[in-house]
Write a protein that holds these residues in place. Structure first.
Motif, PDB file in Angstrom:
ATOM      1  N   SER A  39       0.829  -1.200   0.000  1.00 45.10           N
ATOM      2  CA  SER A  39       0.000   0.000   0.000  1.00 45.10           C
ATOM      3  C   SER A  39       0.864   1.250   0.000  1.00 45.10           C
ATOM      4  O   SER A  39       1.929   1.291   0.633  1.00 45.10           O
ATOM      5  N   PRO A  77      -2.960   2.248  -4.316  1.00 50.38           N
ATOM      6  CA  PRO A  77      -3.388   3.506  -3.685  1.00 50.38           C
ATOM      7  C   PRO A  77      -4.458   3.229  -2.631  1.00 50.38           C
ATOM      8  O   PRO A  77      -5.107   2.194  -2.659  1.00 50.38           O
ATOM      9  N   VAL A  78      -4.619   4.165  -1.725  1.00 51.67           N
ATOM     10  CA  VAL A  78      -5.727   4.085  -0.774  1.00 51.67           C
ATOM     11  C   VAL A  78      -6.945   4.665  -1.487  1.00 51.67           C
ATOM     12  O   VAL A  78      -6.906   5.784  -1.988  1.00 51.67           O
ATOM     13  N   LYS A  79      -8.002   3.876  -1.531  1.00 51.06           N
ATOM     14  CA  LYS A  79      -9.217   4.292  -2.232  1.00 51.06           C
ATOM     15  C   LYS A  79     -10.333   4.560  -1.221  1.00 51.06           C
ATOM     16  O   LYS A  79     -10.235   4.170  -0.057  1.00 51.06           O
ATOM     17  N   LEU A  80     -11.381   5.210  -1.684  1.00 47.03           N
ATOM     18  CA  LEU A  80     -12.487   5.548  -0.783  1.00 47.03           C
ATOM     19  C   LEU A  80     -13.118   4.320  -0.154  1.00 47.03           C
ATOM     20  O   LEU A  80     -13.471   4.336   1.028  1.00 47.03           O
ATOM     21  N   TYR A  81     -13.238   3.220  -0.893  1.00 49.46           N
ATOM     22  CA  TYR A  81     -13.839   2.029  -0.293  1.00 49.46           C
ATOM     23  C   TYR A  81     -12.932   1.434   0.783  1.00 49.46           C
ATOM     24  O   TYR A  81     -13.418   0.804   1.716  1.00 49.46           O
ATOM     25  N   HIS A  82     -11.616   1.654   0.688  1.00 52.43           N
ATOM     26  CA  HIS A  82     -10.720   1.226   1.769  1.00 52.43           C
ATOM     27  C   HIS A  82     -11.008   2.046   3.031  1.00 52.43           C
ATOM     28  O   HIS A  82     -11.051   1.512   4.145  1.00 52.43           O
ATOM     29  N   ILE A 104      -7.495  -2.619   3.852  1.00 54.05           N
ATOM     30  CA  ILE A 104      -7.165  -2.893   2.449  1.00 54.05           C
ATOM     31  C   ILE A 104      -7.184  -4.395   2.189  1.00 54.05           C
ATOM     32  O   ILE A 104      -7.776  -4.859   1.208  1.00 54.05           O
ATOM     33  N   SER A 107     -10.845  -5.563   2.246  1.00 53.73           N
ATOM     34  CA  SER A 107     -11.603  -5.069   1.095  1.00 53.73           C
ATOM     35  C   SER A 107     -11.204  -5.734  -0.215  1.00 53.73           C
ATOM     36  O   SER A 107     -12.046  -6.001  -1.066  1.00 53.73           O
ATOM     37  N   ASP A 108      -9.909  -5.962  -0.367  1.00 54.53           N
ATOM     38  CA  ASP A 108      -9.381  -6.477  -1.633  1.00 54.53           C
ATOM     39  C   ASP A 108      -9.087  -7.978  -1.599  1.00 54.53           C
ATOM     40  O   ASP A 108      -8.443  -8.502  -2.498  1.00 54.53           O
TER      41      ASP A 108
END
Length: 127
Positions: A39, A77-82, A104, A107-108
């Protein structure tokens, strides 16, 4: 194909060939069939620790990023859903960067490679 997220210390130990990295972690990272990720939050954490003197490295952060790219470790990248997932996590771990990595990984659908066994409390797989 399995997906693995490297914790910040795992990334540093891998880059330095540190023997603190377990044999299982080393085999997992070296297995070309696995997809590896780190990340951008780990690079942020490293930068902060370098600035505060909590960490010393013999190389620059951009050299670490280049080593990741050369070794097919994708920088995520850090995303909004993270961040949404992070907001749903209980504060079971005091380190905000570790909680972000747990969010992360969750979520992933990744397994986190970390020495920190506390992170398993977040319902994620940890090596």
């Amino acid at each position: 194909m399995s997906r693995y997220l490297l914790d910040t210390h795992t990334l540093i130990w891998w880059n330095e060939g540190d023997k603190q990295l377990s044999q299982l972690a080393t085999k997992t990272i070296e297995n070309l069939a696995n997809s590896l990720y780190v990340s951008i939050a780990s690079f942020w954490e490293i930068t902060i620790k370098l600035q505060t003197g909590k960490l010393k490295l013999d190389y620059y952060i951009n050299e670490l990023a280049a080593a990741c790219i050369t070794s097919n470790i994708e920088i995520v990248p850090v995303k909004l859903y993270h961040l949404n997932q992070l907001s749903l996590l209980p504060v079971l771990h005091k380190d905000s960067f570790d909680r972000m990595l747990a969010a992360i990984a969750y979520s992933d659908h990744m397994t986190l490679i970390s020495k920190d066994k506390q992170l398993g409390a977040y319902n994620i797989s940890v090596i």
